[in-house]
Write a protein that holds these residues in place. Structure first.
Motif, short mmCIF file in Angstrom:
data_model
loop_
_atom_site.label_atom_id
_atom_site.label_comp_id
_atom_site.label_asym_id
_atom_site.label_seq_id
_atom_site.Cartn_x
_atom_site.Cartn_y
_atom_site.Cartn_z
N GLY A 29 30.97 35.32 23.63
CA GLY A 29 29.91 34.34 23.82
C GLY A 29 29.68 34.01 25.28
O GLY A 29 28.53 33.89 25.74
N LYS A 30 30.77 33.87 26.02
CA LYS A 30 30.64 33.58 27.46
C LYS A 30 29.96 34.72 28.20
O LYS A 30 29.10 34.50 29.06
N MET A 31 30.36 35.96 27.88
CA MET A 31 29.77 37.11 28.56
C MET A 31 28.31 37.28 28.17
O MET A 31 27.48 37.67 29.00
N LEU A 32 27.98 36.98 26.92
CA LEU A 32 26.59 37.06 26.47
C LEU A 32 25.72 36.08 27.24
O LEU A 32 24.63 36.42 27.72
N ALA A 33 26.21 34.85 27.37
CA ALA A 33 25.45 33.83 28.09
C ALA A 33 25.33 34.19 29.57
O ALA A 33 24.27 34.02 30.19
N GLU A 34 26.42 34.70 30.16
CA GLU A 34 26.39 35.08 31.58
C GLU A 34 25.37 36.18 31.83
O GLU A 34 24.63 36.15 32.84
N ALA A 35 25.30 37.14 30.91
CA ALA A 35 24.33 38.22 31.08
C ALA A 35 22.90 37.70 31.01
O ALA A 35 22.02 38.18 31.73
N GLY A 36 22.65 36.71 30.14
CA GLY A 36 21.30 36.15 30.05
C GLY A 36 20.91 35.38 31.30
O GLY A 36 19.76 35.41 31.72
N VAL A 37 21.89 34.69 31.90
CA VAL A 37 21.60 33.86 33.08
C VAL A 37 21.49 34.71 34.33
O VAL A 37 20.54 34.58 35.12
N THR A 38 22.46 35.60 34.55
CA THR A 38 22.48 36.37 35.80
C THR A 38 21.66 37.65 35.73
O THR A 38 21.19 38.13 36.76
N GLY A 39 21.50 38.19 34.52
CA GLY A 39 20.79 39.46 34.41
C GLY A 39 19.35 39.34 33.97
O GLY A 39 18.51 40.18 34.34
N SER A 40 19.01 38.30 33.20
CA SER A 40 17.64 38.14 32.70
C SER A 40 16.98 36.87 33.21
O SER A 40 15.86 36.55 32.79
N GLU A 41 17.68 36.12 34.08
CA GLU A 41 17.14 34.91 34.72
C GLU A 41 16.70 33.86 33.70
O GLU A 41 15.70 33.16 33.91
N LEU A 42 17.45 33.76 32.61
CA LEU A 42 17.21 32.71 31.63
C LEU A 42 18.14 31.54 31.91
O LEU A 42 19.14 31.67 32.62
N ASN A 43 17.81 30.38 31.37
CA ASN A 43 18.78 29.30 31.32
C ASN A 43 19.63 29.50 30.08
O ASN A 43 19.11 29.85 29.01
N GLY A 44 20.93 29.29 30.19
CA GLY A 44 21.80 29.55 29.05
C GLY A 44 23.05 28.71 29.09
O GLY A 44 23.46 28.21 30.14
N VAL A 45 23.66 28.55 27.92
CA VAL A 45 24.91 27.81 27.81
C VAL A 45 25.73 28.43 26.68
O VAL A 45 25.19 28.97 25.72
N SER A 46 27.05 28.39 26.84
CA SER A 46 27.96 28.91 25.82
C SER A 46 29.15 27.98 25.69
O SER A 46 29.69 27.50 26.69
N PHE A 47 29.56 27.69 24.47
CA PHE A 47 30.75 26.88 24.22
C PHE A 47 31.28 27.24 22.84
O PHE A 47 30.57 27.83 22.02
N SER A 48 32.54 26.90 22.58
CA SER A 48 33.18 27.27 21.32
C SER A 48 33.80 26.06 20.66
O SER A 48 34.05 25.03 21.29
N SER A 49 34.07 26.20 19.38
CA SER A 49 34.77 25.15 18.64
C SER A 49 35.85 25.80 17.78
O SER A 49 35.61 26.80 17.12
N TYR A 50 37.04 25.23 17.84
CA TYR A 50 38.16 25.73 17.05
C TYR A 50 39.24 24.66 17.02
O TYR A 50 39.23 23.70 17.80
N GLY A 51 40.19 24.81 16.11
CA GLY A 51 41.26 23.84 15.95
C GLY A 51 42.38 24.04 16.94
O GLY A 51 42.30 24.88 17.84
N SER A 52 43.43 23.26 16.76
CA SER A 52 44.55 23.30 17.71
C SER A 52 45.31 24.63 17.63
O SER A 52 45.88 25.09 18.61
N GLU A 53 45.34 25.24 16.45
CA GLU A 53 46.00 26.54 16.29
C GLU A 53 44.92 27.61 16.22
O GLU A 53 44.48 28.01 15.15
N LYS A 54 44.50 28.07 17.39
CA LYS A 54 43.34 28.97 17.44
C LYS A 54 43.64 30.34 16.83
O LYS A 54 42.81 30.89 16.11
#
Length: 336
Positions: A29-54
């Motif tokens: 997800g982070k790499m996907l968002a980075e590619a959109g921002v740096t490679g396609s000049e889009l605004n983008g954000v990436s974050f995840s959700s998971y419990g304490s035992e990932k």
């Protein structure tokens, strides 16, 4: 100028990745968002959700894109995704992975099954299903599942530049892990090339299901338990750990087994089923009956411990675990 194929009422193109800890969805997800921002000049954000035992537990990665004139002020979980990436097909058993999709959403599944089979398993009334055997590709290329899924996601997101992503992969790996660069690139390219699509029309009298949030529908002000009660206790009797397997699993050959219990001593999840029977002299002894694959995470420690090759590591095939599963006997003499 790059344009987005569709956006919601806030101007966002939204992606949700459904996975388990250890398959690399967070990084993807982070790499996907980075590619959109740096490679396609889009605004983008990436974050995840998971419990304490990932590790081994459900993980969700959320990605939003929008055009440069739109600001992203929303970091709530993606509930109405335009694309869903399912990193392990068995997740549907315990997680509502397709919750909130539109009629024209794309559902990408890591699987060796056909789109028709997945439509039935996921209980989708219609839509477009994309399939890529990311585990098979990763095993063959000796790389990670997330690289194959990332390649398939770039095929779905045709507004992103796949060549730019390859540069990001090189930059991320070449200093610390130069030997991993080419396998990662090969895995990414195969995921991009080998993904297959099939669309299913939605019947006229059927509508797509509404989004379901487990935290509000399962427990509300009328259904909350008494304070301090643990509603999801930490034991595995009722849990299905098969979603943790990453392509390989132990196969048991009873004719080679000497019942030494070396496998049981190293198994972290008590997968092996034993039964007390008389030996040749009539004395009681524990004999191995097989494996309860519901609890097998595919760590293969048992294979390395077995002295007689009664256990071998094999590529997991559809239906094998269900056909050869030996359920635990929970009586005192048969339980661990």
């Amino acid at each position: 100028m790059v344009t987005l194929p569709k956006v919601n009422e806030l101007g966002f193109f939204e992606i949700r990745l459904e996975s388990i800890g250890g398959l690399g969805a967070n990084l993807a997800g982070k790499m996907l968002a980075e590619a959109g921002v740096t490679g396609s000049e889009l605004n983008g954000v990436s974050f995840s959700s998971y419990g304490s035992e990932k590790k081994g537990s459900p993980v969700k990665a959320h990605i939003r894109f929008c055009l440069p004139g739109t600001l992203i002020r929303d970091t709530t979980p993606v509930e109405r995704p335009h694309i869903v990436g399912i990193f392990h097909e068995s997740l549907y058993k315990s997680v509502h992975v397709t919750s909130g999709i539109y009629e024209d959403s794309l559902v990408l599944v890591n699987s060796a099954k056909t789109p028709e089979e997945l439509k039935e398993k996921l209980k989708l009334p219609g839509g477009t299903i994309a399939v890529v055997d990311a585990i098979g590709i990763a095993l063959e290329e000796k790389n990670r599942v997330n690289m194959a899924m990332l390649g398939a996601l770039f095929r779905l997101c045709d507004f992103l530049d796949a060549e730019h992503m390859k540069g990001v992969i090189r930059k991320s790996l070449e200093k610390k892990y130069p030997g991993a660069v080419q396998p990662a690139l090969n895995t990414f390219q195969r995921g991009y090339d080998e993904v297959k699509f099939q669309s299913f029309s939605l019947p006229e009298d059927i509508q797509m299901p509404k989004p379901i949030r487990w935290d509000t529908t399962a427990l509300g002000y009328e259904t909350q338990p008494i304070g301090g009660m643990v509603v999801n206790p930490g034991n595995s009797i009722l849990k299905d750990l098969s979603i943790s397997r990453a392509g390989m699993m132990p196969h048991f050959a009873s004719d080679k087994c000497i019942h030494c219990a070396a496998c049981d001593n190293v198994c972290p999840d008590f997968c092996f089923v034993w039964e007390e029977q008389p030996d040749k002299k009539g004395r009681p002894q524990m004999f191995l009956q097989g494996i309860d694959y519901q609890y097998c995470k595919g760590c293969l420690k048992c294979v390395y411990a077995c002295p007689t090759e009664a256990l071998t590591d094999e590529r997991e095939e559809d239906g094998y675990a269900e056909e050869h599963r030996v359920p635990h006997r929970f009586e005192l003499t048969a339980h661990h």
